[in-house]
Design a protein around this motif. Structure first.
Motif, mmCIF file in Angstrom:
data_model
loop_
_atom_site.group_PDB
_atom_site.id
_atom_site.type_symbol
_atom_site.label_atom_id
_atom_site.label_comp_id
_atom_site.label_asym_id
_atom_site.label_seq_id
_atom_site.Cartn_x
_atom_site.Cartn_y
_atom_site.Cartn_z
ATOM 1 N N VAL A 108 0.848 -1.182 0.000
ATOM 2 C CA VAL A 108 0.000 0.000 0.000
ATOM 3 C C VAL A 108 0.885 1.234 0.000
ATOM 4 O O VAL A 108 1.651 1.465 0.944
ATOM 5 C CB VAL A 108 -0.951 0.008 1.210
ATOM 6 C CG1 VAL A 108 -1.741 1.316 1.239
ATOM 7 C CG2 VAL A 108 -1.895 -1.181 1.176
ATOM 8 N N GLN A 109 0.789 2.043 -1.070
ATOM 9 C CA GLN A 109 1.630 3.229 -1.196
ATOM 10 C C GLN A 109 1.000 4.456 -0.558
ATOM 11 O O GLN A 109 1.694 5.279 0.042
ATOM 12 C CB GLN A 109 1.889 3.517 -2.689
ATOM 13 C CG GLN A 109 2.686 2.442 -3.391
ATOM 14 C CD GLN A 109 4.113 2.374 -2.889
ATOM 15 O OE1 GLN A 109 4.814 3.380 -2.820
ATOM 16 N NE2 GLN A 109 4.546 1.179 -2.514
ATOM 17 N N SER A 110 -0.328 4.576 -0.716
ATOM 18 C CA SER A 110 -0.973 5.797 -0.230
ATOM 19 C C SER A 110 -2.486 5.630 -0.265
ATOM 20 O O SER A 110 -3.011 4.703 -0.882
ATOM 21 C CB SER A 110 -0.572 7.003 -1.091
ATOM 22 O OG SER A 110 -0.976 6.791 -2.448
ATOM 23 N N THR A 111 -3.169 6.546 0.400
ATOM 24 C CA THR A 111 -4.615 6.704 0.261
ATOM 25 C C THR A 111 -4.838 7.841 -0.720
ATOM 26 O O THR A 111 -4.457 8.987 -0.441
ATOM 27 C CB THR A 111 -5.278 7.013 1.609
ATOM 28 O OG1 THR A 111 -5.121 5.896 2.488
ATOM 29 C CG2 THR A 111 -6.762 7.293 1.430
ATOM 30 N N VAL A 112 -5.455 7.550 -1.854
ATOM 31 C CA VAL A 112 -5.587 8.551 -2.909
ATOM 32 C C VAL A 112 -6.914 9.293 -2.831
ATOM 33 O O VAL A 112 -7.102 10.297 -3.526
ATOM 34 C CB VAL A 112 -5.420 7.906 -4.298
ATOM 35 C CG1 VAL A 112 -4.070 7.211 -4.405
ATOM 36 C CG2 VAL A 112 -6.547 6.923 -4.608
ATOM 37 N N LEU A 113 -7.834 8.817 -1.987
ATOM 38 C CA LEU A 113 -9.117 9.480 -1.777
ATOM 39 C C LEU A 113 -9.719 8.933 -0.497
ATOM 40 O O LEU A 113 -9.592 7.745 -0.203
ATOM 41 C CB LEU A 113 -10.069 9.211 -2.954
ATOM 42 C CG LEU A 113 -11.473 9.822 -2.878
ATOM 43 C CD1 LEU A 113 -11.401 11.342 -2.984
ATOM 44 C CD2 LEU A 113 -12.369 9.257 -3.984
ATOM 45 N N ASP A 114 -10.380 9.796 0.267
ATOM 46 C CA ASP A 114 -11.046 9.379 1.496
ATOM 47 C C ASP A 114 -12.422 10.040 1.527
ATOM 48 O O ASP A 114 -12.525 11.257 1.695
ATOM 49 C CB ASP A 114 -10.223 9.787 2.723
ATOM 50 C CG ASP A 114 -10.730 9.144 4.012
ATOM 51 O OD1 ASP A 114 -11.819 8.524 3.978
ATOM 52 O OD2 ASP A 114 -10.049 9.266 5.044
ATOM 53 N N LEU A 115 -13.457 9.245 1.335
ATOM 54 C CA LEU A 115 -14.830 9.730 1.305
ATOM 55 C C LEU A 115 -15.521 9.475 2.636
ATOM 56 O O LEU A 115 -15.238 8.467 3.299
ATOM 57 C CB LEU A 115 -15.609 9.037 0.184
ATOM 58 C CG LEU A 115 -15.122 9.285 -1.243
ATOM 59 C CD1 LEU A 115 -15.787 8.311 -2.205
ATOM 60 C CD2 LEU A 115 -15.393 10.721 -1.657
ATOM 61 N N ALA A 116 -16.404 10.365 3.020
ATOM 62 C CA ALA A 116 -17.201 10.184 4.239
ATOM 63 C C ALA A 116 -18.392 9.309 3.894
ATOM 64 O O ALA A 116 -19.371 9.772 3.297
ATOM 65 C CB ALA A 116 -17.656 11.531 4.779
ATOM 66 N N VAL A 117 -18.324 8.016 4.238
ATOM 67 C CA VAL A 117 -19.333 7.056 3.823
ATOM 68 C C VAL A 117 -20.243 6.666 4.973
ATOM 69 O O VAL A 117 -19.846 6.680 6.140
ATOM 70 C CB VAL A 117 -18.694 5.774 3.242
ATOM 71 C CG1 VAL A 117 -17.898 6.082 1.984
ATOM 72 C CG2 VAL A 117 -17.830 5.063 4.277
ATOM 73 N N ASN A 118 -21.477 6.337 4.635
ATOM 74 C CA ASN A 118 -22.333 5.598 5.553
ATOM 75 C C ASN A 118 -22.080 4.125 5.250
ATOM 76 O O ASN A 118 -22.346 3.661 4.130
ATOM 77 C CB ASN A 118 -23.802 5.946 5.353
ATOM 78 C CG ASN A 118 -24.688 5.267 6.387
ATOM 79 O OD1 ASN A 118 -24.760 4.045 6.448
ATOM 80 N ND2 ASN A 118 -25.363 6.056 7.203
ATOM 81 N N ASN A 119 -21.541 3.406 6.217
ATOM 82 C CA ASN A 119 -21.144 2.014 6.004
ATOM 83 C C ASN A 119 -22.065 1.033 6.713
ATOM 84 O O ASN A 119 -21.729 -0.140 6.866
ATOM 85 C CB ASN A 119 -19.700 1.795 6.453
ATOM 86 C CG ASN A 119 -19.454 2.284 7.877
ATOM 87 O OD1 ASN A 119 -20.320 2.132 8.747
ATOM 88 N ND2 ASN A 119 -18.281 2.868 8.119
ATOM 89 N N GLY A 120 -23.244 1.489 7.144
ATOM 90 C CA GLY A 120 -24.170 0.593 7.820
ATOM 91 C C GLY A 120 -24.655 -0.517 6.914
ATOM 92 O O GLY A 120 -24.982 -0.287 5.744
ATOM 93 N N SER A 121 -24.656 -1.737 7.426
ATOM 94 C CA SER A 121 -25.117 -2.910 6.681
ATOM 95 C C SER A 121 -24.321 -3.048 5.387
ATOM 96 O O SER A 121 -23.097 -3.142 5.418
ATOM 97 C CB SER A 121 -26.625 -2.806 6.421
ATOM 98 O OG SER A 121 -27.122 -3.968 5.805
#
Length: 512
Positions: free
Chosen positions: A95-108
């Motif tokens: 893993v080199q990097s995080t190229v995007l980080d979105l605010a997600v609803n991860n329920g279910s």
């Protein structure tokens, strides 16, 4: 019923149903596989292929619920994490990097779910993502913390090191707060692919809706024709923006609607928001799926579709197809079995949503077919293969090329949404010469139905078993080197399947 965390951080909800499972039971013991038929009878502890000429190795591990991946170079890919909303870049197995980080609803079953590169990538640097938006600005599992149209497909631009937002293509239903039943966050679909025609195909699950696209033109009422009943507090049963669910959509790369879509004329004649949505539809009458892919030889779209307790399906989806849900699951000739299973006492009774119970199902094939909501030019066809009881499939992918051996070129590999059967099974599906059907050697499968005897049980599909102990496999892709890459959500790993026989020239870092 409550959700809870289990090992490695993936979610189990609704009495033991994995976050990417198909049907849920109130009594998991009653639906456990028959140990004499589905035990771990293959030696070893890690992922294993039944073909001794093939082997598997870990490419990268330590991921947090990875869902899907896309190669941007020879040994360079992007991988999505469901619950964190992160897109990570993996180069040379690191893993080199995080190229995007979105605010997600991860329920279910929500979260960061699907990825597709523009067909002309990298000349066109478009990267398309299907994800569920959070209303809090942070990653959250609270089912209510999602916009009504919280499932979205966006185009991002790859600049060589990060992804930058470009535009939204479509927003789809996410909120499930239906009267008289628990909140839910499932049946969002999520797989997206560009087809050989250069169009973007989006699978959106039924999201618990009960309207036109679920073959209920009068809404969730047992009598139709008759008075029209709204699907929920937001309206329906027409597929306005809040009810466009249970469909495969086909869009141009900029989100506009292709004029050659199968229902373009029909939608144009309707007009308004509903008509515009009908124009986007490639196929409807779908329940839910975690895997779609295009046959590299015929160009046809193939889709796995999850049943509730019965009739897992594998479909070749043609333009304008009505898949039959909710009136039909599995071959229409098996309608009596479909109804019998879904109306049997606990743990099976119900089709999850209580607004239209399975006691409403037809009693004969003719009656079931007569109830389908057929848009002008629509057609129904049986699945190419099905299992009598749900086996919970997930990612699917075609083998492209001969790197694994010429006998595998063009085969379809199907992963599992649960670890119940063989620790996460892989099925190998071979196609007939005309690429329209599943080829079978077992005479029990001549009818293209595996008559297994319980949920998550392998009877009559033993000959299809190709791998075991892969966990929850949510994506299957042929890599630039011709090998097969599998994303395991439950194990937090990406695996590579390669040919281990003498003469194999595939590269790898060996087993871990």
């Amino acid at each position: 019923m409550t959700s809870r965390l289990v090992s490695r951080g993936y979610l189990v909800a609704l009495s033991g149903c994995l976050v990417l499972a198909a049907g849920c039971s109130d009594d998991p013991v009653a639906t456990a596989p028959n140990p004499s038929r589905a035990a771990d009878h293959i030696a070893g502890t890690g992922p294993t292929l039944l073909d001794p000429n093939l082997a598997v190795r870990t490419v990268v591990d330590g991921l947090d619920q990875p869902t899907t991946m896309a190669f941007i170079g020879a040994d360079d890919f992007l991988v999505l994490e469901k619950a964190t909303g992160r897109v990570k870049r993996v180069v040379g197995g690191v893993v080199q990097s995080t190229v995007l980080d979105l605010a997600v609803n991860n329920g279910s079953e929500r979260g960061l779910l699907g990825i597709a590169l523009h067909p002309n990538f990298p000349a066109n640097p478009g990267v398309y993502l299907f994800w569920t938006e959070s209303t809090t600005g942070t990653d959250v599992g609270t089912l209510s913390a999602v916009p009504l149209l919280g499932n979205r497909v966006d185009r991002f631009v790859w600049n060589g090191s990060t992804l930058a937002f470009d535009r939204n293509l479509i927003r789809l239903r996410a909120l499930q707060q239906d009267a008289g039943q628990p909140e839910r966050g499932n049946h969002n679909g999520g797989p997206i692919r560009f087809g050989p025609d250069g169009k973007l195909y989006i699978y959106m699950g039924d999201n618990g809706r009960r309207g036109w696209m679920q073959n209920l033109p009068c809404g969730p009422t047992p009598t139709c024709p008759g008075p029209i009943v709204q699907d929920d507090q937001f309206g329906g049963p027409q597929p306005d923006n809040a009810h466009l669910t249970g469909v495969v959509l086909r869009l141009n790369d900029d989100g506009t609607t292709p004029a050659d879509n199968p229902f373009f004329a029909a939608g144009g004649a309707m007009g308004g928001e509903v008509g515009a949505n009908i124009q986007k539809v490639f196929a409807y009458g779908r329940r839910n799926s975690f895997g779609i892919d295009f046959d590299p030889k015929s160009g046809d779209l193939w889709v796995q579709e999850n049943g509730d307790d019965s009739f897992t399906e594998l479909n070749r989806v043609l333009p304008g197809e009505n898949g039959g849900w909710i009136q039909i699951m599995g071959p229409v000739s098996r309608i009596a079995q479909f109804k019998a299973i879904e109306t049997s006492p606990p743990p099976f009774f119900g089709l999850q949503q209580v607004r239209w119970p399975p006691t409403n199902l037809a009693d004969t094939p003719a009656e079931a077919l007569s109830r389908l909501f057929m848009l002008p030019g629509a057609h129904y066809s049986d699945p190419e293969f099905s299992w009598k009881f749900e086996v919970a499939p997930a990612g699917i992918g075609f083998v492209r090329g001969r790197a694994l051996g010429p006998q595998y070129d063009g085969d379809l590999i199907l992963g599992s949404a649960r670890e119940t059967l063989e620790g996460g099974h892989l099925f190998r599906m071979q196609l007939t010469g005309n690429r329209r059907q599943i080829a079978v050697d077992d005479p029990r499968l001549e009818d293209r139905v595996a008559d297994n005897v319980a949920k998550f049980e392998i009877t009559e599909s033993e000959s299809l078993l190709w791998g075991v102990r892969f966990g929850v496999v949510t994506d299957i892709r042929t890599g630039p080197n011709g090998n097969l890459f599998l994303v395991s959500l439950s194990k937090g790993e990406v695996f590579e399947i390669y040919r281990s026989a003498p003469g194999n020239k595939g590269k790898g870092r060996g087993h871990r």
